[in-house]
Design a protein around this motif. Sequence first.
Motif, PDB file in Angstrom:
ATOM      1  N   SER A  97       0.218   5.398   1.143  1.00 36.33           N
ATOM      2  CA  SER A  97      -0.647   6.150   1.895  1.00 36.33           C
ATOM      3  C   SER A  97      -0.127   7.680   2.109  1.00 36.33           C
ATOM      4  N   TYR A 121       0.855  -1.235  -0.049  1.00 39.16           N
ATOM      5  CA  TYR A 121      -0.026   0.009  -0.037  1.00 39.16           C
ATOM      6  C   TYR A 121       0.861   1.332  -0.011  1.00 39.16           C
ATOM      7  N   LYS A 173      -8.288  -4.962  -4.811  1.00 40.82           N
ATOM      8  CA  LYS A 173      -7.757  -3.576  -4.738  1.00 40.82           C
ATOM      9  C   LYS A 173      -8.637  -2.649  -3.810  1.00 40.82           C
ATOM     10  N   THR A 179      -9.180   1.424  -2.461  1.00 47.14           N
ATOM     11  CA  THR A 179      -8.892   2.951  -2.420  1.00 47.14           C
ATOM     12  C   THR A 179      -9.556   3.441  -1.286  1.00 47.14           C
ATOM     13  N   SER A 229     -14.399   4.131   0.970  1.00 44.39           N
ATOM     14  CA  SER A 229     -13.465   3.152   0.554  1.00 44.39           C
ATOM     15  C   SER A 229     -14.304   2.379  -0.752  1.00 44.39           C
ATOM     16  N   TYR A 253      -4.080   3.891  -1.070  1.00 43.92           N
ATOM     17  CA  TYR A 253      -4.379   2.750  -2.175  1.00 43.92           C
ATOM     18  C   TYR A 253      -3.395   1.343  -1.891  1.00 43.92           C
TER      19      TYR A 253
END
Lengths: 417, 318
Positions: free
Chosen positions: A330, A328, A364, A366, A385, A345
């Motif tokens: 961030s 990830y 996946k 976000t 999200s 992500y």
Amino acid sequence: MNNFHFFPNRLSAKVSAALAITALVPMLSQAQNSMPTLSNPNVSVILDGYYQSEDRLMTERAEGFGLGETELALSANIDDMFYGKFTSVFESHDGESEVHLEEAFIQTMALPNGFTVRGGRFLSDIGYLNNQHSHTDSFTSRPSAYRAFLGGHYFDDGLRVSYIAPTDTYWLMGAEVFSGDSLRAADEHGERDFDSTGVYTAFTKIGGDIGVESSWQLGFSYLRNENGQLTAEDHDEDEHEEEEHAEDEHDHAHSASYTGKNTYAADFVFKWAPNGNYKYQHLTLSAEYFRVSDFMLPELHDEHEEEHEHEEEHHDEGHAKDYHEAWYVSGVYQFSPNWSAGLRYGELDSQLQHEEHFDQQELKETELSLAWHNSHFSTVRLEFSHQSNVGFEQAENDNVITLQYVMSLGAHGAHQF
Amino acid sequence: MLLLYNTLCLWGLTVRINFKLIISGVLFTLSSNAFAQFNIFTCEPEYAALAKELAPDARIYSATTAMQDPHQVQARPSLIAKMRQADLVVCAGAELEVGWLPMLQMKAANAKVRNTDLGLFFAADHVETLDKMSNVDRSMGDVHSQGNPHLHFSPPRILAIAKALTEKLIQLDSDNSRDYQQQLERFSSRWTLASAKWQEAASKLSGMKVIAYHSSFRYLFDFSGIEQVADLEPKPGLPPTSGHLAGLLKQANNSDITAIVIASYQDKRGANWLAEKSNLPVIVLPLSVGGNEQSNDLFSLYDNVFDLLSQEYSAKKL
């Protein structure tokens, strides 16, 4: 000596509970007034509640209203040599309440030459986020890497030895040994002979400043899990297991969903504040990568290889790998003391055991979060999200909205970098 | 064959020499960094400046600058590494650093600086603090029950702290006790002389009314007889809100306030808004040494602060 039994046995439990509470109340009220001492330890409570519009994969937060990690922590210097901390966590999901002990450790404070030993139950120091309490997070849930491989965050009973070098550049090295119960591979029949000391870790972190405005930290970790490899599944119990799997996810929210023998992780954090002044604005960028390999026992691995070749002959899709991986990135920006926003992500790439072969799964996510801080001690967060997945049972591609509060009362421990 | 042997010998010799060089290099680095020099870690730049007066030969590192809020500091890797090597840690105390110092101590694993019996020194332990509170509640904002920790703008307190810090230096580094004693004498006489000058400057400021940001200059105002009639913060530690500023504007228009005073690290927007509406000047005072170009040590810091305040106050009186 019968005279000394003041209370009947049944009563005494209640009485001692009441005594404990009355002892706690003055401690709570004193906690803020003076420095913690032996008779006056730091007492803190974290309140965490939420509403979530949908279920998310592998999270401890379920759809609807619920309580997140509501924690009660006590900590103090025990004497000039030892520090101790106790953290219990109350959680509720699906109308059921859970209490578990997240931390109960002692730590040395006076070993020479930069050595520290910690023993008991504590958060492992692998990765960047793992040793941080979830109430300090900028998002409502941990990244999928943590949820899939570490059960959200990995705490366990064990021992840690760490050493910090006497250099101007921060350099920490450490190793841990844990029982590893929560990282054991699935054991459908309960007949596996697990090692009682299952997890060994090694980690190093280096870090420093760039001018007065920026700071960074880079870490590498390795986790060896003696009980992480899967055994072969039986064919005929197929449907049963599907159900069991679904149940498992709720029962053992703190167990890892995917395990393997070797886990490698790398993490990087960068923080910036104008003039290095964190009061008004600051930026935190972080990224982590996890790779879990050797998740099959050797005999299973051969079958998998065969299956793999087999598969390739017949259909082109299902190209399962022999490792799981997740990462990830961030970024969180506090643009005023009252407001901060974060974007994250992450991807998870895992292999699910299905009969004798493995199906590839992909998740996946976000996340966009916006938080309002009335003070350092109170946060209300709104998070959107989006999750999209391939190969997960009972999961849709969803947009999830979460509204959460995280507040702390009592003495509040200092935050880590 | 002989040639080959010679070459090998020469090669071996070179390697040995290089190895010796490396070893001595490492030893030299170790001795010059870890052993010979006394290492002082300070939480705030004013204590780094004081340490420099009292122990000029020490290696001194300040965790914060005058442009940073000392309440909110990240327990970042560089600070842990610096504290790991420290022989003495000097901080304001009175809970100013409660949000980050314990974490640094925990992570630095340096037993020498864990408590005040050894190499930890809290300035507030050695002087009387102002505004002690018997009952502190979080609804009151970021207040300290042990009193205001921004001690460093009080000339008599700085002198008392200097004496106590010298005792601590002598306790930890007794070999150099005569040097520390001499440095203290030198500092004391200079400070006493300068204090007389500041006292005179302060007496001229007596009765001045200001709106300030936080209680950062509580001791300066106490020393000078300046009255802080209002605070830009609605509650200690909380940033100015528009509602609170509107209230301050009313107050600013109805009384004889000279200026709005903020510290070098504080956000100027609230102060500028109020200044524009109320026609009051904004004085940005250096919070500490390094807070502006003129403030290079404790003496010039005080000189500069009294200059800045006197300029506005005499302009107002004219």
